[in-house]
Scaffold this motif. Structure first.
Motif: not given
Length: 463
Positions: A339-344, A406-418, A423-427, A430-435
């Motif tokens: 469980v500790s491996q998942r990025m929720t 460490l964390g991010a929030a998108i409060l806006g249109t399509s935020g639940d998808e974007a 999330l994938d880069m955190m999972n 990968q470092p910031i530069e990859q994204l």
């Protein structure tokens, strides 16, 4: 009394149960899956499926009312046909439930048993007087809405999410007690259907687990649509008020109560573990009734596992499904998943939605790390401007030394998808530069994420 033997017993046919039954079936195991109520659990019957269907109807009505913003007009008012709205949601429920039942029925080695299971011992359960035994037992019983002992709550009709998704009439004035995720979704939905809506929240701001700037913006979004928000409600109580319901807010100040035709209680959920006979098997729970599990979802008994909402390790459909994936991978595929491996990540499905992953700024600050921070308004996003949906913002917090988000929030249109790009880069760790050097498609909401990362600056503590 004869005892029926199986290779595995699954208690509960929610999100994790049928999927696990499928994997065990494919492995040639004889499985009993026991369901006392509705196959599909909360998500299919009273949660995700019907609520997002209702939100879809409310969004369509809201957009139609904004026709002038898009260059068209409607003759007359947008009329809401609540029986038709409810029927649409009901069809989604019934179709989804039937799909699950058909799926289970097609599993050659799986038997769906209707009834309430209670433990007799660590390897045996009883269902309607019949004993079933198996070397492994999996508990997937989900949770239900909390109904706290507030003054007068038993003296007036009070709905939970289970009740409100079945409404086929429009409340004149809906009072929502609880300013968190479930309550806010229903509040905006019913406001868009045409009801007056008041939100009453005990804390001094909405969705208090989020950062203050998100709470403030969500409140502003809702208030712009005419929803009344009353926070700091430290004395909530209920009384009859003629044919209506009066909900008190602050006893010391003697503020005027909110008067409504309907009340929705949305102050949290509890696990369905209080009538399983867990004590007969010796299964340990915490003070709130959640079954205690380790990182591989094993209880204190090596042959019993708990998955989904009842284990307190996640409160979402996707975490319940991931619980199934972890258990199946470990037991059937020789893997070591934890469980500790998942990025929720998770979302708040008001409009515009909030997509969230990882730490809040408050949590990151408490970690003692040196931090980078960046924030951009949705008016900077071309896709949001083109859609005429520019409320909200996106932001990210990162570790300045490891260069990891460490964390991010998108409060806006399509935020639940974007949010999934982050999330994938955190999972993937990968470092910031990859994204930062990704090349997103234009025009999308995601295309601003590299620009957001390019703007990272040392964080000074402000939200």
């Amino acid at each position: 009394m004869s005892i029926r033997e199986f290779d595995a017993i699954i208690i509960g046919a929610g999100q994790a149960g049928p999927s696990l039954a499928g994997r065990l079936n494919d492995a040639g195991m004889r499985v009993a899956i026991i369901e006392r109520h509705l196959v599909g659990g909360t998500c299919v019957n009273t949660g995700c499926k019907p609520t997002k269907t209702l939100i879809g109807s409310a969004y369509a009505a809201h957009t139609a009312r904004r026709g002038g913003d898009y260059g068209f007009t409607l003759k007359g008012q947008v009329a809401i046909d609540m029986p038709a709205v409810a029927a649409r949601a009901r069809k989604v429920i019934l179709d989804s439930r039937a799909d699950n039942e058909t799926w289970l029925a097609g599993m050659a080695n799986v038997e769906l048993i209707r009834g309430h299971a209670r433990f007799v011992s660590a390897h045996t359960v009883m269902v309607d007087g019949e004993e079933l035994t198996a070397p492994r037992i999996f508990i997937n019983v989900g949770g239900r809405a909390v109904m706290p002992p507030m003054p007068g709550v038993r003296d007036v009709p009070v709905m939970t999410n289970t009740d409100v998704v079945a409404l086929d009439t429009l409340p004149r004035h809906l009072i929502v007690v609880g300013g968190s995720y479930i309550g806010l979704e229903f509040a905006q939905m019913y406001r868009r259907f045409g009801a007056e809506v008041t939100i009453i929240e005990r804390m001094d701001r909405l969705i208090a687990r989020e950062d203050p700037d998100i709470s403030e913006e969500v409140r502003a979004i809702l208030e712009r649509e005419g929803i009344t928000v009353r926070t700091g409600a430290d004395c909530v109580g209920f009384k009859r008020h003629g044919g209506d319901i009066a909900v008190s807010v602050d006893c010391e100040k003697n503020d005027a109560p909110a008067i409504g035709s309907h009340v929705l209680m949305a102050v949290g959920r509890r696990p369905n573990t209080d009538d399983l006979g867990l004590e007969a098997a010796g299964i340990a729970t915490d003070a709130r009734g959640y079954i205690i599990v380790d990182d591989r979802l094993q209880t204190n008994l090596p042959n019993i596992f708990a998955l989904g909402d009842c284990n307190g390790r996640g409160a979402f459909t996707h975490t319940a499904y991931n619980d199934f994936e972890i258990v199946a991978a470990n037991l059937l595929d020789g893997e070591d998943r934890r469980v500790s491996q998942r990025m929720t990540g998770y979302a708040l499905y008001i409009d515009p939605p909030l997509g969230r992953v990882g730490m809040t700024e408050t949590e990151a600050a408490k970690s003692g790390r040196r931090l980078f921070h960046s924030k951009r308004a949705m008016v900077r996003v071309g896709r949001a401007v083109e859609k005429g949906e520019t409320q909200g913002f996106m932001k990210v917090i990162a570790d300045a030394d490891t260069r990891r988000i460490l964390g991010a929030a998108i409060l806006g249109t399509s935020g639940d998808e974007a949010i999934h790009g982050i999330l994938d880069m955190m999972n993937a760790d990968q470092p910031i530069e990859q994204l930062r050097w990704a090349v997103p498609i234009h025009p999308t909401v995601s295309e601003l994420i590299p620009t957001l990362l390019l703007g990272l600056q040392p964080w000074k503590g402000e939200a």
